[in-house]
Design a protein around this motif. Structure first.
Motif, mmCIF file in Angstrom:
data_model
loop_
_atom_site.group_PDB
_atom_site.id
_atom_site.type_symbol
_atom_site.label_atom_id
_atom_site.label_comp_id
_atom_site.label_asym_id
_atom_site.label_seq_id
_atom_site.Cartn_x
_atom_site.Cartn_y
_atom_site.Cartn_z
ATOM 1 N N GLU A 1 0.876 -1.132 0.155
ATOM 2 C CA GLU A 1 -0.086 0.040 -0.007
ATOM 3 C C GLU A 1 0.894 1.216 0.218
ATOM 4 O OE1 GLU A 1 -2.885 -0.152 3.033
ATOM 5 O OE2 GLU A 1 -3.886 -1.862 2.118
ATOM 6 N N ARG A 2 0.600 2.060 -0.957
ATOM 7 C CA ARG A 2 1.367 3.368 -1.087
ATOM 8 C C ARG A 2 0.194 4.599 -1.215
ATOM 9 N NH1 ARG A 2 6.363 2.586 -3.952
ATOM 10 N NH2 ARG A 2 7.762 1.420 -2.610
ATOM 11 N N GLY A 3 -0.008 5.380 -0.284
ATOM 12 C CA GLY A 3 -0.971 6.345 -0.256
ATOM 13 C C GLY A 3 -2.351 5.710 -0.507
ATOM 14 N N GLU A 4 -2.914 5.953 -1.557
ATOM 15 C CA GLU A 4 -4.203 5.485 -1.822
ATOM 16 C C GLU A 4 -4.395 4.258 -2.453
ATOM 17 O OE1 GLU A 4 -6.991 7.487 -0.529
ATOM 18 O OE2 GLU A 4 -5.603 8.299 0.575
ATOM 19 N N VAL A 5 -3.327 3.744 -2.969
ATOM 20 C CA VAL A 5 -3.570 2.464 -3.906
ATOM 21 C C VAL A 5 -2.655 1.575 -3.327
ATOM 22 C CG1 VAL A 5 -4.015 3.954 -5.856
ATOM 23 C CG2 VAL A 5 -1.597 3.322 -5.389
ATOM 24 N N ALA A 6 -3.009 0.292 -3.475
ATOM 25 C CA ALA A 6 -2.375 -1.080 -3.302
ATOM 26 C C ALA A 6 -1.751 -1.530 -4.570
ATOM 27 C CB ALA A 6 -3.193 -1.863 -2.494
ATOM 28 N N LYS A 7 -0.220 -1.273 -4.685
ATOM 29 C CA LYS A 7 0.169 -1.853 -5.917
ATOM 30 C C LYS A 7 0.828 -3.132 -5.791
ATOM 31 C CE LYS A 7 3.282 1.237 -7.448
ATOM 32 N NZ LYS A 7 4.187 2.369 -7.367
ATOM 33 N N PRO A 8 0.767 -4.114 -6.899
ATOM 34 C CA PRO A 8 1.254 -5.289 -6.678
ATOM 35 C C PRO A 8 2.966 -5.529 -6.618
ATOM 36 C CG PRO A 8 -0.311 -5.197 -8.865
ATOM 37 C CD PRO A 8 0.072 -3.733 -8.061
ATOM 38 N N LEU A 9 3.452 -6.407 -5.682
ATOM 39 C CA LEU A 9 4.584 -6.591 -5.625
ATOM 40 C C LEU A 9 5.179 -7.972 -6.227
ATOM 41 C CD1 LEU A 9 5.358 -6.010 -1.764
ATOM 42 C CD2 LEU A 9 6.283 -4.648 -3.474
ATOM 43 N N ALA A 10 4.063 -9.059 -6.338
ATOM 44 C CA ALA A 10 4.378 -10.169 -6.946
ATOM 45 C C ALA A 10 2.932 -10.764 -7.193
ATOM 46 C CB ALA A 10 5.223 -11.101 -6.132
ATOM 47 N N VAL A 11 2.573 -11.119 -8.435
ATOM 48 C CA VAL A 11 1.624 -11.634 -9.014
ATOM 49 C C VAL A 11 1.629 -13.008 -8.989
ATOM 50 C CG1 VAL A 11 -0.423 -11.721 -10.585
ATOM 51 C CG2 VAL A 11 0.634 -9.625 -9.743
ATOM 52 N N PHE A 12 0.953 -14.274 -8.461
ATOM 53 C CA PHE A 12 1.331 -15.770 -8.436
ATOM 54 C C PHE A 12 0.175 -16.399 -9.502
ATOM 55 C CE2 PHE A 12 2.500 -14.001 -4.455
ATOM 56 C CZ PHE A 12 4.176 -14.238 -4.605
ATOM 57 N N VAL A 13 -0.816 -15.789 -9.811
ATOM 58 C CA VAL A 13 -1.551 -16.473 -10.880
ATOM 59 C C VAL A 13 -1.215 -16.252 -12.170
ATOM 60 C CG1 VAL A 13 -3.612 -16.481 -9.324
ATOM 61 C CG2 VAL A 13 -3.344 -14.547 -10.738
ATOM 62 N N PRO A 14 -1.671 -17.413 -13.035
ATOM 63 C CA PRO A 14 -0.968 -17.205 -14.211
ATOM 64 C C PRO A 14 -1.743 -16.243 -15.216
ATOM 65 C CG PRO A 14 -2.172 -19.342 -13.995
ATOM 66 C CD PRO A 14 -1.927 -18.373 -12.703
#
Length: 289
Positions: free
Chosen positions: A276-289
């Protein structure tokens, strides 16, 4: 191959890389890594990631760790542990229990620690231990670390030497060898580490660790979902939000903290780690294909 974590009770004499090599053969995949190196002399909890879980390791490595160790006062070595060559001796029999307690108190809390000369830290692109083995003087900068607890469990005096058994709980990046060196230096007699066993990495402790022989018989892998839920805050999302996350999209922040947050689909499967950065949640790692 199932992706997840394997908690190994590392044997003495093995490097962390040796353990990774063994796990690659057991799991029949090259995608194996470890979180937080243990020196060959040390035993205990080593967290391995298999398959997609290798992408969790950098985030898991930052969690708190706990150790049981033995510090020998009266002798210094070039590696700050028993694997090195003795570089100096100085009688420790004059050190009182009160002085020992004061020395340990000074190394508890937020401190600045100079890593051992023989360590894996890179200096101008080269590992410090390689430079040290070539006889080069390695200039390593002090780094901020936190020693949450440094508790003496036994003190044994023999002749001019003192062996101190202690339990240490500390932040990532803390060298127990350096604590032994610095305690000895502060007491004027020198010191080094003679035994070390890591008892916990984050929530993963010795009760969950398995020897390599045991894992060869029964390869216990902690599923990704369980591994993430044990360490990070959990966020369950709707089908719509799950589709967004699966494609690397951002979500509104949910106020779940500054560190990584595990995002789970309605069916309970792990989608991603977000930050979470400020108002948004940004992906660090995506695990689904």
């Amino acid at each position: 191959m199932e992706s997840g974590l394997v908690i190994v009770d590392k044997p003495a004499g093995w490097t962390s890389h040796d353990v990774v090599g063994r796990m690659r053969r057991l799991a029949k995949t090259r995608r194996v890594g470890h979180a937080g190196t243990l020196d060959p002399m040390a035993t205990g909890v080593l967290v391995l990631g298999v398959g997609k879980a290798t992408r969790l390791l950098g985030h898991l490595a930052l969690t708190e760790k706990a150790y049981d160790g033995t510090i020998r006062l009266g002798e210094s070595t070039n590696t700050d542990d028993a694997e090195g060559e003795t570089t100096a001796t100085s009688p420790a029999d004059g050190v009182t229990d009160a002085e020992l307690r004061a020395g340990i108190a000074a190394l508890t809390g937020p401190i600045r620690q100079v890593p051992p000369q023989v360590s894996a830290i890179k200096v101008n692109g080269e590992r410090a231990y390689r430079m040290a083995r070539k006889g080069e003087e390695v200039d390593l900068a002090a780094r901020p670390v936190t020693v949450h607890g440094f508790t003496v469990t036994d003190v044994r005096r023999h002749g001019e030497l003192i062996d101190v058994d202690a339990t240490v709980v500390c932040s990532s990046g803390t060298y127990i060898r350096a604590l032994a060196r610095d305690l000895g230096a502060s007491l004027g007699c020198g010191g080094h580490l003679t035994a070390l066993r890591r008892t916990r990495v984050g929530p993963y402790d010795l009760s969950m660790a398995r020897t390599l022989d045991r894992l060869a018989e029964d390869l216990e892998i902690i599923p990704m979902e369980d591994a993430v839920a044990a360490v990070f805050p959990r966020r369950d999302v709707s089908d719509d939000d799950a589709r967004k996350v699966a494609h690397g999209g951002r979500l509104p922040a949910a106020g779940l903290g500054p560190g990584p947050v595990g995002v789970f689909a309605p069916d309970g499967s792990l989608l991603a780690l977000v930050e979470e950065r400020g108002e948004v949640a940004k992906p660090l790692a995506v695990f689904v294909p």
